[in-house]
Design an enzyme around this catalytic site. Structure first.
Site, PDB file in Angstrom:
ATOM      1  N   TRP A   1      -1.343  16.092 -12.557  1.00 40.93           N
ATOM      2  CA  TRP A   1      -2.276  16.111 -11.417  1.00 40.93           C
ATOM      3  C   TRP A   1      -3.036  17.426 -11.393  1.00 40.93           C
ATOM      4  O   TRP A   1      -2.502  18.467 -11.802  1.00 40.93           O
ATOM      5  CB  TRP A   1      -1.507  15.936 -10.094  1.00 40.93           C
ATOM      6  CG  TRP A   1      -0.736  14.671  -9.989  1.00 40.93           C
ATOM      7  CD1 TRP A   1       0.626  14.548  -9.971  1.00 40.93           C
ATOM      8  CD2 TRP A   1      -1.259  13.337  -9.890  1.00 40.93           C
ATOM      9  NE1 TRP A   1       0.978  13.221  -9.865  1.00 40.93           N
ATOM     10  CE2 TRP A   1      -0.156  12.454  -9.812  1.00 40.93           C
ATOM     11  CE3 TRP A   1      -2.540  12.797  -9.865  1.00 40.93           C
ATOM     12  CZ2 TRP A   1      -0.292  11.075  -9.714  1.00 40.93           C
ATOM     13  CZ3 TRP A   1      -2.686  11.420  -9.765  1.00 40.93           C
ATOM     14  CH2 TRP A   1      -1.582  10.577  -9.691  1.00 40.93           C
TER      15      TRP A   1
ATOM     16  N   TRP B   1       3.997  -8.036   3.042  1.00 40.99           N
ATOM     17  CA  TRP B   1       3.892  -6.724   2.373  1.00 40.99           C
ATOM     18  C   TRP B   1       4.557  -5.640   3.219  1.00 40.99           C
ATOM     19  O   TRP B   1       5.151  -4.695   2.704  1.00 40.99           O
ATOM     20  CB  TRP B   1       2.423  -6.372   2.099  1.00 40.99           C
ATOM     21  CG  TRP B   1       1.937  -7.004   0.829  1.00 40.99           C
ATOM     22  CD1 TRP B   1       1.257  -8.173   0.698  1.00 40.99           C
ATOM     23  CD2 TRP B   1       2.112  -6.490  -0.516  1.00 40.99           C
ATOM     24  NE1 TRP B   1       0.993  -8.421  -0.618  1.00 40.99           N
ATOM     25  CE2 TRP B   1       1.503  -7.409  -1.381  1.00 40.99           C
ATOM     26  CE3 TRP B   1       2.717  -5.353  -1.054  1.00 40.99           C
ATOM     27  CZ2 TRP B   1       1.481  -7.227  -2.774  1.00 40.99           C
ATOM     28  CZ3 TRP B   1       2.699  -5.171  -2.436  1.00 40.99           C
ATOM     29  CH2 TRP B   1       2.097  -6.092  -3.273  1.00 40.99           C
TER      30      TRP B   1
ATOM     31  N   GLU C   1       0.556 -10.967   4.437  1.00 38.02           N
ATOM     32  CA  GLU C   1       0.328  -9.519   4.612  1.00 38.02           C
ATOM     33  C   GLU C   1       1.464  -8.893   5.404  1.00 38.02           C
ATOM     34  O   GLU C   1       1.901  -7.778   5.110  1.00 38.02           O
ATOM     35  CB  GLU C   1      -1.012  -9.255   5.296  1.00 38.02           C
ATOM     36  CG  GLU C   1      -2.216  -9.566   4.434  1.00 38.02           C
ATOM     37  CD  GLU C   1      -2.144  -8.920   3.057  1.00 38.02           C
ATOM     38  OE1 GLU C   1      -1.991  -7.696   2.954  1.00 38.02           O
ATOM     39  OE2 GLU C   1      -2.228  -9.665   2.054  1.00 38.02           O
TER      40      GLU C   1
ATOM     41  N   ASN D   1      -8.273  -1.836   5.281  1.00 30.63           N
ATOM     42  CA  ASN D   1      -7.414  -1.827   4.094  1.00 30.63           C
ATOM     43  C   ASN D   1      -8.198  -1.696   2.795  1.00 30.63           C
ATOM     44  O   ASN D   1      -7.799  -0.965   1.889  1.00 30.63           O
ATOM     45  CB  ASN D   1      -6.553  -3.088   4.062  1.00 30.63           C
ATOM     46  CG  ASN D   1      -5.641  -3.123   2.842  1.00 30.63           C
ATOM     47  OD1 ASN D   1      -4.826  -2.223   2.654  1.00 30.63           O
ATOM     48  ND2 ASN D   1      -5.809  -4.123   1.979  1.00 30.63           N
TER      49      ASN D   1
ATOM     50  N   TRP E   1       0.212   4.242  -1.206  1.00 29.33           N
ATOM     51  CA  TRP E   1      -0.187   5.310  -2.133  1.00 29.33           C
ATOM     52  C   TRP E   1       0.438   5.116  -3.509  1.00 29.33           C
ATOM     53  O   TRP E   1      -0.221   5.317  -4.532  1.00 29.33           O
ATOM     54  CB  TRP E   1       0.151   6.683  -1.546  1.00 29.33           C
ATOM     55  CG  TRP E   1      -0.906   7.088  -0.567  1.00 29.33           C
ATOM     56  CD1 TRP E   1      -0.889   6.909   0.786  1.00 29.33           C
ATOM     57  CD2 TRP E   1      -2.188   7.668  -0.862  1.00 29.33           C
ATOM     58  NE1 TRP E   1      -2.066   7.352   1.346  1.00 29.33           N
ATOM     59  CE2 TRP E   1      -2.876   7.829   0.355  1.00 29.33           C
ATOM     60  CE3 TRP E   1      -2.819   8.081  -2.035  1.00 29.33           C
ATOM     61  CZ2 TRP E   1      -4.168   8.382   0.426  1.00 29.33           C
ATOM     62  CZ3 TRP E   1      -4.090   8.628  -1.973  1.00 29.33           C
ATOM     63  CH2 TRP E   1      -4.753   8.767  -0.752  1.00 29.33           C
TER      64      TRP E   1
ATOM     65  N   TRP F   1      -1.121  11.877  -5.461  1.00 31.78           N
ATOM     66  CA  TRP F   1      -1.079  10.904  -4.370  1.00 31.78           C
ATOM     67  C   TRP F   1      -0.360  11.447  -3.140  1.00 31.78           C
ATOM     68  O   TRP F   1      -0.652  11.053  -2.007  1.00 31.78           O
ATOM     69  CB  TRP F   1      -0.434   9.588  -4.829  1.00 31.78           C
ATOM     70  CG  TRP F   1       1.001   9.705  -5.272  1.00 31.78           C
ATOM     71  CD1 TRP F   1       1.455  10.001  -6.518  1.00 31.78           C
ATOM     72  CD2 TRP F   1       2.187   9.543  -4.471  1.00 31.78           C
ATOM     73  NE1 TRP F   1       2.819  10.036  -6.548  1.00 31.78           N
ATOM     74  CE2 TRP F   1       3.302   9.754  -5.314  1.00 31.78           C
ATOM     75  CE3 TRP F   1       2.412   9.239  -3.129  1.00 31.78           C
ATOM     76  CZ2 TRP F   1       4.626   9.670  -4.855  1.00 31.78           C
ATOM     77  CZ3 TRP F   1       3.735   9.157  -2.670  1.00 31.78           C
ATOM     78  CH2 TRP F   1       4.817   9.373  -3.529  1.00 31.78           C
TER      79      TRP F   1
HETATM   80  P1  FAD Z   1      -4.094  -6.915   8.783  1.00 40.09           P
HETATM   81  O1  FAD Z   1      -4.920  -7.183   7.600  1.00 40.09           O
HETATM   82  O2  FAD Z   1      -4.501  -7.548  10.070  1.00 40.09           O
HETATM   83  O3  FAD Z   1      -2.601  -7.160   8.453  1.00 40.09           O
HETATM   84  C1  FAD Z   1      -1.589  -7.403   9.447  1.00 40.09           C
HETATM   85  C2  FAD Z   1      -0.423  -6.479   9.275  1.00 40.09           C
HETATM   86  O4  FAD Z   1       0.212  -6.667   8.016  1.00 40.09           O
HETATM   87  C3  FAD Z   1      -0.805  -5.012   9.309  1.00 40.09           C
HETATM   88  O5  FAD Z   1      -0.928  -4.554  10.628  1.00 40.09           O
HETATM   89  C4  FAD Z   1       0.344  -4.359   8.555  1.00 40.09           C
HETATM   90  O6  FAD Z   1       1.468  -4.167   9.392  1.00 40.09           O
HETATM   91  C5  FAD Z   1       0.681  -5.412   7.514  1.00 40.09           C
HETATM   92  N1  FAD Z   1      -0.004  -5.104   6.263  1.00 40.09           N
HETATM   93  C6  FAD Z   1      -1.232  -5.521   5.889  1.00 40.09           C
HETATM   94  N2  FAD Z   1      -1.515  -5.061   4.654  1.00 40.09           N
HETATM   95  C7  FAD Z   1      -0.448  -4.343   4.256  1.00 40.09           C
HETATM   96  C8  FAD Z   1      -0.132  -3.609   3.084  1.00 40.09           C
HETATM   97  N3  FAD Z   1      -0.965  -3.541   2.044  1.00 40.09           N
HETATM   98  N4  FAD Z   1       1.051  -2.972   3.016  1.00 40.09           N
HETATM   99  C9  FAD Z   1       1.935  -3.041   4.031  1.00 40.09           C
HETATM  100  N5  FAD Z   1       1.689  -3.728   5.181  1.00 40.09           N
HETATM  101  C10 FAD Z   1       0.515  -4.361   5.279  1.00 40.09           C
HETATM  102  N6  FAD Z   1      -0.388   0.387   6.768  1.00 40.09           N
HETATM  103  C11 FAD Z   1       0.244   0.919   7.835  1.00 40.09           C
HETATM  104  O7  FAD Z   1       0.609   0.177   8.767  1.00 40.09           O
HETATM  105  N7  FAD Z   1       0.527   2.264   7.892  1.00 40.09           N
HETATM  106  C12 FAD Z   1       0.160   3.124   6.893  1.00 40.09           C
HETATM  107  O8  FAD Z   1       0.458   4.317   6.982  1.00 40.09           O
HETATM  108  C13 FAD Z   1      -0.565   2.588   5.787  1.00 40.09           C
HETATM  109  N8  FAD Z   1      -1.001   3.410   4.787  1.00 40.09           N
HETATM  110  C14 FAD Z   1      -1.699   2.861   3.731  1.00 40.09           C
HETATM  111  C15 FAD Z   1      -2.130   3.713   2.691  1.00 40.09           C
HETATM  112  C16 FAD Z   1      -2.824   3.198   1.619  1.00 40.09           C
HETATM  113  C17 FAD Z   1      -3.307   4.114   0.516  1.00 40.09           C
HETATM  114  C18 FAD Z   1      -3.108   1.815   1.555  1.00 40.09           C
HETATM  115  C19 FAD Z   1      -3.871   1.239   0.397  1.00 40.09           C
HETATM  116  C20 FAD Z   1      -2.660   0.955   2.549  1.00 40.09           C
HETATM  117  C21 FAD Z   1      -1.949   1.461   3.650  1.00 40.09           C
HETATM  118  N9  FAD Z   1      -1.489   0.621   4.691  1.00 40.09           N
HETATM  119  C22 FAD Z   1      -0.814   1.173   5.754  1.00 40.09           C
HETATM  120  C23 FAD Z   1      -1.590  -0.864   4.591  1.00 40.09           C
HETATM  121  C24 FAD Z   1      -2.831  -1.494   5.227  1.00 40.09           C
HETATM  122  O9  FAD Z   1      -3.991  -0.825   4.807  1.00 40.09           O
HETATM  123  C25 FAD Z   1      -2.779  -1.505   6.753  1.00 40.09           C
HETATM  124  O10 FAD Z   1      -1.551  -2.033   7.192  1.00 40.09           O
HETATM  125  C26 FAD Z   1      -3.896  -2.362   7.343  1.00 40.09           C
HETATM  126  O11 FAD Z   1      -5.152  -1.901   6.913  1.00 40.09           O
HETATM  127  C27 FAD Z   1      -3.812  -2.309   8.864  1.00 40.09           C
HETATM  128  O12 FAD Z   1      -4.861  -3.006   9.456  1.00 40.09           O
HETATM  129  P2  FAD Z   1      -4.603  -4.405  10.182  1.00 40.09           P
HETATM  130  O13 FAD Z   1      -3.515  -4.281  11.163  1.00 40.09           O
HETATM  131  O14 FAD Z   1      -5.927  -4.885  10.641  1.00 40.09           O
HETATM  132  O15 FAD Z   1      -4.125  -5.296   8.971  1.00 40.09           O
END
Ligand code: FAD
Length: 474
Positions: A306, A278, A275, A341, A382, A359
């Site tokens: 849209w 990502w 993750e 997420n 997005w 979006w």
């Molecule tokens: P964990 O599941 O604990 O993951 C650890 C870290 O990995 C996160 O803190 C983050 O830095 C990274 N990560 C995890 N999933 C993703 C992902 N899909 N894409 C990129 N990095 C990821 N994340 C943001 O940090 N900022 C945003 O503005 C943001 N906007 C989002 C918008 C949409 C529509 C979607 C679907 C996802 C978005 N995310 C964003 C990605 C993700 O949802 C969050 O990083 C995550 O929910 C943060 O919670 P966590 O720290 O508990 O994640």
């Protein structure tokens, strides 16, 4: 006179694994500075919830610096003139900072570097935010990756990320400090104060981030691969705002996963690091395709029809769509500045596919309300959901919000927590309350904003208008 350096803090609000601070600390007197210049940041300028976090984080950083006999000098205004003024006032001859990757800031920082160097100032920048620099990872043909799995394989196939730096124990400070503006003058805190929900949910700053990592890596990470999709559970790290503001670094997380994980390096930590992968991928894409902040990566989507629907957008952003899992996510976001997420994917999909709203409107709402709003991750999230980005979910794969709720909130705990109108609703129809005719009339909860079957057909018809073949490849 001992040599003096400015350390320009940006999204790296910590003392550990802080290459710019470390470099300056070895050279002589250190003057830490933060410059508030949102006008220069363009689309990377923080939204309302992030501004609250920034205020708290700057406060925390100043306190940590003071414990070391130092302090954070605050200035407002264009970065270049602010730095030049400080260099003149202090007699410093060098400036150190850690890199940012947003297009508007790469352009700004390049200008600042050139201007300072042309005046004989020594300038050095470092990587503190990523495991791998975006330009280091390339396909065999030397081009940027557009698909995650080969990107991550290439990252994993190369040398390990370097080990995090320790916090410098001591460094020299000037005997006279330059003037600092009061933090309050930046106007980062909301007026009137709506930040109560944020305050009770978070502990901004380096210590808060470190504590969260400690708790997560000593237990929950072992089940991360299974628990990360269950919205009601504490199965994810919630480190995203700490990572965004640089209160903790991915190198620190990487090394903690290898070293401290209660469970040996198994599926949980490996999935967790993926993750983080990502996050690396989103920065890679933002660096190589800077136009994607406002334009779809897949050009055919530029013509997508849209809908402009103000009332539908209001219902979505306020958490009143009549789809409980969507409303729970949007209300969690409004109250805490964060959303799980899985809920982000469901809510974003509902906006772009069920409501057919652009979006970019959704991304702007998230930008203003998330404490972890991050230009790279938000853009990727997005565009991924809308099917118009790199390695995105195809547009024709449309989430059914009822089935998503039943699968990822099967006991209804997440919905009950955030949608109190449904707190006592029977679990059987919790995700489609309009079908429970006997109890529905007693609940003050809106009917569904749209029929999902109708919305699905409408979305596919819209897709056909921009698809050359009438059907997109997966
Ligand atoms: P964990 O599941 O604990 O993951 C650890 C870290 O990995 C996160 O803190 C983050 O830095 C990274 N990560 C995890 N999933 C993703 C992902 N899909 N894409 C990129 N990095 C990821 N994340 C943001 O940090 N900022 C945003 O503005 C943001 N906007 C989002 C918008 C949409 C529509 C979607 C679907 C996802 C978005 N995310 C964003 C990605 C993700 O949802 C969050 O990083 C995550 O929910 C943060 O919670 P966590 O720290 O508990 O994640």
């Amino acid at each position: 006179m001992a040599s003096r350096s400015l350390v320009w803090f940006r999204l790296d609000l910590r003392l550990a694994d802080q290459p710019a601070l470390m470099a300056a600390a070895t050279k002589g007197n250190v003057i830490p500075v933060f410059i508030w210049s949102p006008e220069e940041e363009g689309p990377a300028a923080p939204g309302a919830a992030s501004r609250w976090w920034l205020h708290e984080s700057l406060n925390a950083l100043d306190q940590s610096l003071r414990k070391k006999g130092s302090r954070l000098i605050l200035r407002r205004g264009p970065a270049l003139s602010s730095l030049q003024a400080l260099l003149e006032e202090t007699g410093a001859k060098s400036v150190y900072w850690n890199r940012r990757y947003e297009p508007s800031l790469i352009a700004r920082d390049t200008k600042v570097k050139d201007a300072l160097q042309s005046r004989g100032i020594y300038v050095e920048s470092f990587n503190s935010a990523l495991l791998f620099e975006p330009w280091q990872i390339k396909t065999k043909a030397g081009t940027p990756f557009q698909v995650f799995t080969p990107f991550w394989n290439a990252c994993m196939g190369g040398p390990e990320p370097s080990a995090p730096l320790v916090t410098p124990t001591q460094w020299a400070s000037p005997s006279v400090w330059p003037k600092s503006e009061p933090l309050e003058s930046f106007g980062l805190l909301p007026k009137p104060d709506w930040a109560g929900g944020l305050r009770s949910s978070w502990d901004p700053g380096e210590a808060g981030g470190r504590e969260r990592l400690k708790v997560f890596s000593s237990g929950p990470v072992g089940q991360y691969h299974e628990a990360r999709d269950v919205m009601s559970e504490d199965g994810v790290s919630r480190l995203s705002p700490h990572l965004h503001f640089g209160e903790i670094s991915p190198r620190q997380i990487w090394s903690s996963m290898q070293r401290d994980s209660a469970v040996s390096f198994g599926n949980g930590p490996a999935t967790y690091l993926k993750e983080l992968g990502w996050r690396e991928f989103s920065h890679h894409l933002l660096y190589h395709f800077p136009q994607t902040v406002s334009e779809p990566l897949r050009p055919e989507f530029a013509q997508f029809p849209w809908r402009r629907d103000h009332a539908a957008f209001e219902a979505w952003s306020g958490g009143h769509t009549g789809f409980p899992v969507v409303d729970a996510g949007m209300r969690e976001l409004w109250r805490t500045g964060w959303m799980h997420n899985r809920a982000r994917m469901i809510c974003a999909s509902f906006l772009v596919k069920d409501l057919l709203v652009d979006w970019r409107q959704g991304a702007a709402w998230f930008w203003d309300t998330l404490v972890d709003a991050d230009l790279a991750n938000n853009t990727l999230g997005w565009q991924w959901t809308a099917g118009c980005g790199a390695d995105a979910a195809p547009f024709f794969r449309i989430f059914n919000p009822v089935l998503q709720g039943q699968k990822f909130d099967s006991k209804g705990e997440y919905v009950r927590r955030w949608v109190p109108e449904l707190a006592t609703f029977p679990v059987k129809n919790l995700h489609d309350p309009w079908l429970a005719k006997d109890v529905q009339t007693k609940v003050a909860y809106p009917p569904p904003l749209v029929d999902h079957g109708f919305a699905r057909d409408r979305a596919l018809a819209a897709l056909a208008t921009v698809s050359k073949k009438g059907k997109f490849d997966a």
